[in-house]
Design a protein around this motif. Structure first.
Motif, PDB file in Angstrom:
ATOM      1  N   TYR A  89      15.851  21.071 -10.957  1.00  0.00           N
ATOM      2  CA  TYR A  89      14.701  21.386 -11.819  1.00  0.00           C
ATOM      3  C   TYR A  89      15.015  21.104 -13.283  1.00  0.00           C
ATOM      4  CZ  TYR A  89      11.998  23.418  -8.033  1.00  0.00           C
ATOM      5  OH  TYR A  89      11.279  23.579  -6.894  1.00  0.00           O
ATOM      6  N   TYR A 146      12.871  18.568 -15.676  1.00  0.00           N
ATOM      7  CA  TYR A 146      12.102  19.042 -16.825  1.00  0.00           C
ATOM      8  C   TYR A 146      12.777  18.779 -18.163  1.00  0.00           C
ATOM      9  CZ  TYR A 146       8.623  21.023 -13.813  1.00  0.00           C
ATOM     10  OH  TYR A 146       7.616  21.148 -12.912  1.00  0.00           O
ATOM     11  N   ILE A 183      20.780  13.613  -3.554  1.00  0.00           N
ATOM     12  CA  ILE A 183      20.323  14.754  -4.355  1.00  0.00           C
ATOM     13  C   ILE A 183      19.220  15.528  -3.624  1.00  0.00           C
ATOM     14  CG2 ILE A 183      19.273  15.474  -6.544  1.00  0.00           C
ATOM     15  CD1 ILE A 183      20.484  12.990  -7.822  1.00  0.00           C
ATOM     16  N   PRO A 205      19.966  18.061   0.090  1.00  0.00           N
ATOM     17  CA  PRO A 205      20.308  19.488  -0.056  1.00  0.00           C
ATOM     18  C   PRO A 205      19.183  20.265  -0.732  1.00  0.00           C
ATOM     19  CG  PRO A 205      22.071  18.092  -0.897  1.00  0.00           C
ATOM     20  CD  PRO A 205      20.918  17.191  -0.603  1.00  0.00           C
ATOM     21  N   PHE A 206      18.521  19.619  -1.724  1.00  0.00           N
ATOM     22  CA  PHE A 206      17.436  20.284  -2.436  1.00  0.00           C
ATOM     23  C   PHE A 206      16.339  20.714  -1.467  1.00  0.00           C
ATOM     24  CE2 PHE A 206      13.551  20.585  -4.810  1.00  0.00           C
ATOM     25  CZ  PHE A 206      13.937  21.276  -5.948  1.00  0.00           C
ATOM     26  N   PHE A 222      17.578  23.528   0.903  1.00  0.00           N
ATOM     27  CA  PHE A 222      17.615  24.875   0.332  1.00  0.00           C
ATOM     28  C   PHE A 222      16.212  25.380   0.004  1.00  0.00           C
ATOM     29  CE2 PHE A 222      21.988  23.428  -0.960  1.00  0.00           C
ATOM     30  CZ  PHE A 222      22.626  24.190   0.003  1.00  0.00           C
ATOM     31  N   MET A 223      15.338  24.435  -0.373  1.00  0.00           N
ATOM     32  CA  MET A 223      13.966  24.825  -0.664  1.00  0.00           C
ATOM     33  C   MET A 223      13.288  25.357   0.606  1.00  0.00           C
ATOM     34  SD  MET A 223      11.473  22.465  -2.882  1.00  0.00           S
ATOM     35  CE  MET A 223       9.871  22.211  -2.229  1.00  0.00           C
ATOM     36  N   LEU A 247       7.954  26.714  -5.833  1.00  0.00           N
ATOM     37  CA  LEU A 247       8.973  25.676  -5.923  1.00  0.00           C
ATOM     38  C   LEU A 247       8.347  24.294  -5.717  1.00  0.00           C
ATOM     39  CD1 LEU A 247      11.892  27.340  -3.908  1.00  0.00           C
ATOM     40  CD2 LEU A 247      11.723  27.068  -6.371  1.00  0.00           C
ATOM     41  N   LEU A 248       7.409  24.235  -4.785  1.00  0.00           N
ATOM     42  CA  LEU A 248       6.729  22.976  -4.481  1.00  0.00           C
ATOM     43  C   LEU A 248       5.870  22.530  -5.659  1.00  0.00           C
ATOM     44  CD1 LEU A 248       6.629  21.156  -1.993  1.00  0.00           C
ATOM     45  CD2 LEU A 248       4.494  22.266  -1.358  1.00  0.00           C
ATOM     46  N   MET A 249       5.161  23.492  -6.230  1.00  0.00           N
ATOM     47  CA  MET A 249       4.304  23.223  -7.384  1.00  0.00           C
ATOM     48  C   MET A 249       5.129  22.664  -8.543  1.00  0.00           C
ATOM     49  SD  MET A 249       1.198  23.610  -8.668  1.00  0.00           S
ATOM     50  CE  MET A 249       0.490  23.532 -10.296  1.00  0.00           C
ATOM     51  N   LEU A 250       6.352  23.217  -8.720  1.00  0.00           N
ATOM     52  CA  LEU A 250       7.207  22.764  -9.817  1.00  0.00           C
ATOM     53  C   LEU A 250       7.686  21.329  -9.611  1.00  0.00           C
ATOM     54  CD1 LEU A 250       9.371  25.924 -10.594  1.00  0.00           C
ATOM     55  CD2 LEU A 250       7.762  24.790 -12.122  1.00  0.00           C
ATOM     56  N   ILE A 251       7.766  20.900  -8.326  1.00  0.00           N
ATOM     57  CA  ILE A 251       8.135  19.511  -8.049  1.00  0.00           C
ATOM     58  C   ILE A 251       6.959  18.583  -8.352  1.00  0.00           C
ATOM     59  CG2 ILE A 251       8.654  17.885  -6.171  1.00  0.00           C
ATOM     60  CD1 ILE A 251      11.028  19.373  -7.013  1.00  0.00           C
ATOM     61  N   LEU A 292      12.798  10.619  -7.438  1.00  0.00           N
ATOM     62  CA  LEU A 292      13.328  11.783  -6.722  1.00  0.00           C
ATOM     63  C   LEU A 292      12.244  12.603  -6.009  1.00  0.00           C
ATOM     64  CD1 LEU A 292      15.963  13.201  -6.086  1.00  0.00           C
ATOM     65  CD2 LEU A 292      15.692  14.553  -8.155  1.00  0.00           C
ATOM     66  N   PRO A 293      11.110  12.919  -6.658  1.00  0.00           N
ATOM     67  CA  PRO A 293      10.082  13.705  -5.954  1.00  0.00           C
ATOM     68  C   PRO A 293       9.554  13.009  -4.699  1.00  0.00           C
ATOM     69  CG  PRO A 293       9.651  13.707  -8.311  1.00  0.00           C
ATOM     70  CD  PRO A 293      10.756  12.719  -8.083  1.00  0.00           C
TER      71      PRO A 293
END
Lengths: 279, 305
Positions: A14, A18, B104, B107-108, B111-112, B123-127, B184-185
């Motif tokens: 994150y 960001y 990357i 694992p992300f 864990f998510m 967490l999804l919204m932040l991606i 990455l997303p």
């Protein structure tokens, strides 16, 4: 141990996502003309922005293009999604599927080049269209239709087909079913498709560069040409304004969506309780 | 006049029914804007042109009917080492981006998917949120961080870790940072979609049977998430192959990528035929992984039957 490592990994990614955005916003308030040297807080780049005529006219063009291309995208995207969902069998279904996903898969440079070469040949034949707002619009609308179709199809797929059948049984004509049943249920998906295609259009630089004529520079085209020359503090301010606008729009939209879904749940609950009473 | 319009309408209705009309509208749209342009690229790539002489191509050659095949553009692509090197280095950069994103993102996403259920939507919204901010701006922002008197170098110098600023900007490192950052997303989302649906009972069974956590992960989780890995890799590899903006802003002048060569052939050299030939080869390079993907999917559906 596992979850600690996991938490660190999540936070690190994150931060990575960001970090550039946050840095940009912070440096937009930097007084120094050297982008990388921090002197003190100032709004002077925002003032410069307000006086930047090139940028302001580019914003106007971008907003117009984005609005119209989003409208066209949602219209044709709905047709595409509806046809692909409703008609399981027709000649050339595979062709339509692959044509509608091609703009998603092809790199922008190919889509831009191919559209431009077609428009140029068309112009040589018929004398139009001139390169300008209309041609940019076509390119954005093509890409937008492909994305809108995906979003709307996903909603259509999870929608209950029995409602359509019920309307049909009650004597609705196909178009009436669409207007009175399908469309209202589809509205949230149409709104989110509109927002998505609007942002895509507002963000696009490659297609616009291929399809625009002289005197038609969209906002990303102006930003891109300045960014290529090097760092420029006015871009930071412009970017911050864009980020703020988008954030507000996204938050407003998620509030709208949660309200819609709550409302729908209330209506469903109401309908159930009433039908139970009549029974 | 009005009668005439209704005449045309009723004549049309005799041949076209509602269903055909509804199907016809999106069909026409995509044929005109997606299919025909690609065919024109193919046609132009096979034509011989000095510079912007597209106007003559259709009239002088007798229009569409006489298509003379001319492979000289392709032969030039094959013989000029610059083009060959560009294709090779584009594939390398796109592959490297895909692999780093996978390392990357896996694992992300894992864990998510394992994090508490009430946190997952956030967490999804932040991606997804960065998707809504301009891609161009986000790439540009890396410049501020990476230039020699930029934020990173300032921090490293003030910490005393280095004396002279590191040259990161305009190298393949800055290009890779930008590419991994942007794509990455696209790797995280399909992996998360896949891993969040993983049936935990398999993992419990493996643990009960005495498998170590690593062995469980490698022998059960990874194979079960194969579809997500492939989907994510496709979503990253294909657009990365044709990327233009990132190498232009972060890559410096000597990072070779196909998208840039196409752009230069078109805008700087005005060689439309060559640009089209580069585009056709790029399409072929994209179709290969697509074909593998489709075959894999077909095999999967076959296996499920």
């Amino acid at each position: 141990m596992n979850s600690k490592f996991g938490r660190i990994w999540l936070i690190a990614v994150y931060v990575f996502l960001y970090l550039p955005i946050v840095t940009l916003v912070i440096y937009s308030f930097n007084a120094s003309p050297l982008v990388t040297v921090w002197s003190h807080v100032s709004l002077k780049w925002y003032a410069a922005l307000a006086a930047d005529d090139d940028l302001i006219s580019a914003v106007g063009l971008s907003l117009r293009v984005a609005f119209y291309s989003a409208l066209i995208s949602v219209l044709f995207g709905t047709f595409t999604a509806f046809v692909l969902n409703r008609y399981r069998r027709f000649a050339g279904r595979t062709l339509l599927t692959s044509m509608s996903s091609a703009p998603l898969v092809m790199p922008d440079v190919i889509v831009g080049l191919s559209l431009l070469l077609m428009l140029v040949s068309l112009q040589n034949w018929l004398g139009f269209p001139e390169r300008g707002l209309f041609t940019i619009l076509l390119g954005h609308a093509l890409l937008g239709t492909a994305y809108a179709a995906v979003v709307i199809r996903a909603r259509l797929r999870e929608m209950d087909g029995t409602l359509d059948e019920a309307a049909m049984d009650l004597g609705c004509k196909p178009f009436q079913v669409f207007r009175l049943v399908t469309l209202p249920l589809l509205t949230p998906a149409l709104v989110s498709a509109f927002l998505l295609t609007f942002t895509l259009s507002f963000d696009d630089v490659v297609l616009s560069s291929f399809l625009s004529g002289p005197g038609y520079s969209t906002l990303p085209m102006v930003i891109f040409s300045r960014a290529r020359l090097g760092l420029n503090p006015s871009i930071n301010a412009a970017a911050t304004v864009m980020i703020a606008t988008v954030t507000i729009a996204v938050v407003a939209f998620s509030l709208y969506q949660s309200r819609i879904s709550r409302q729908r749940q209330r209506e469903i609950a109401l309908a159930y309780s009433e039908s139970n009473q009549t029974l | 006049m009005k009668a005439k319009v209704t005449d045309i309408y009723s004549n049309l209705r005799r041949y076209i029914n509602g269903r055909q009309l509804v199907i016809g509208i999106p069909y026409l749209w995509f044929v005109i804007l997606a299919l025909i342009p690609l065919l024109i690229i193919l046609k132009i790539s096979l034509s011989e042109m000095e510079t912007t002489e597209v106007s003559n191509m259709f009239t002088a050659g007798g229009g569409w009917l006489t298509i003379k095949l001319n492979f000289s553009n392709y032969l030039f692509l094959g013989t000029d080492p610059l083009y060959f090197d560009t294709f090779v280095s584009s594939i390398k950069y796109a592959l490297a981006t895909t692999v780093i994103c996978l390392v990357i993102a896996y694992p992300f996403a894992y864990f998510m998917a394992r994090s508490p259920a009430h946190l997952q939507p956030m967490l999804l919204m932040l991606i997804m949120l960065p998707f809504w901010t301009s891609f161009l701006i986000r790439i540009y922002a890396w410049k501020t961080l990476l230039v020699s008197d930029g934020v990173f170098n300032n921090i490293l110098i003030s910490l005393g870790l280095i004396d002279t600023p590191l040259q990161i900007m305009n190298t393949s490192t800055s290009l890779m940072i930008g590419m991994v950052y942007s794509y990455l997303p696209f790797m995280i989302l399909p992996l998360y979609a896949n891993l969040s649906k993983l049936d935990m009972r398999y993992l419990e069974a493996a643990a009960d049977l005495g498998a170590s956590p690593f062995k469980t992960f490698w022998l059960i989780t990874v194979p079960l998430s194969k579809a997500g890995i492939i989907a994510g890799s496709m979503l990253v590899f294909i657009p990365a192959l044709g990327e233009y903006v990132i190498p232009e802003l972060l890559g410096g002048s000597d990072t070779l990528m196909i998208g840039r060569v196409l752009w230069d052939e078109f805008f700087s050299n005005n060689d439309w035929a060559m640009a089209s030939a580069v585009a056709v080869v790029m399409i072929l390079l994209i179709l290969l992984p697509m074909a593998i993907f489709n075959k894999y999917q077909a095999d999967q559906t076959e296996a499920h039957r």
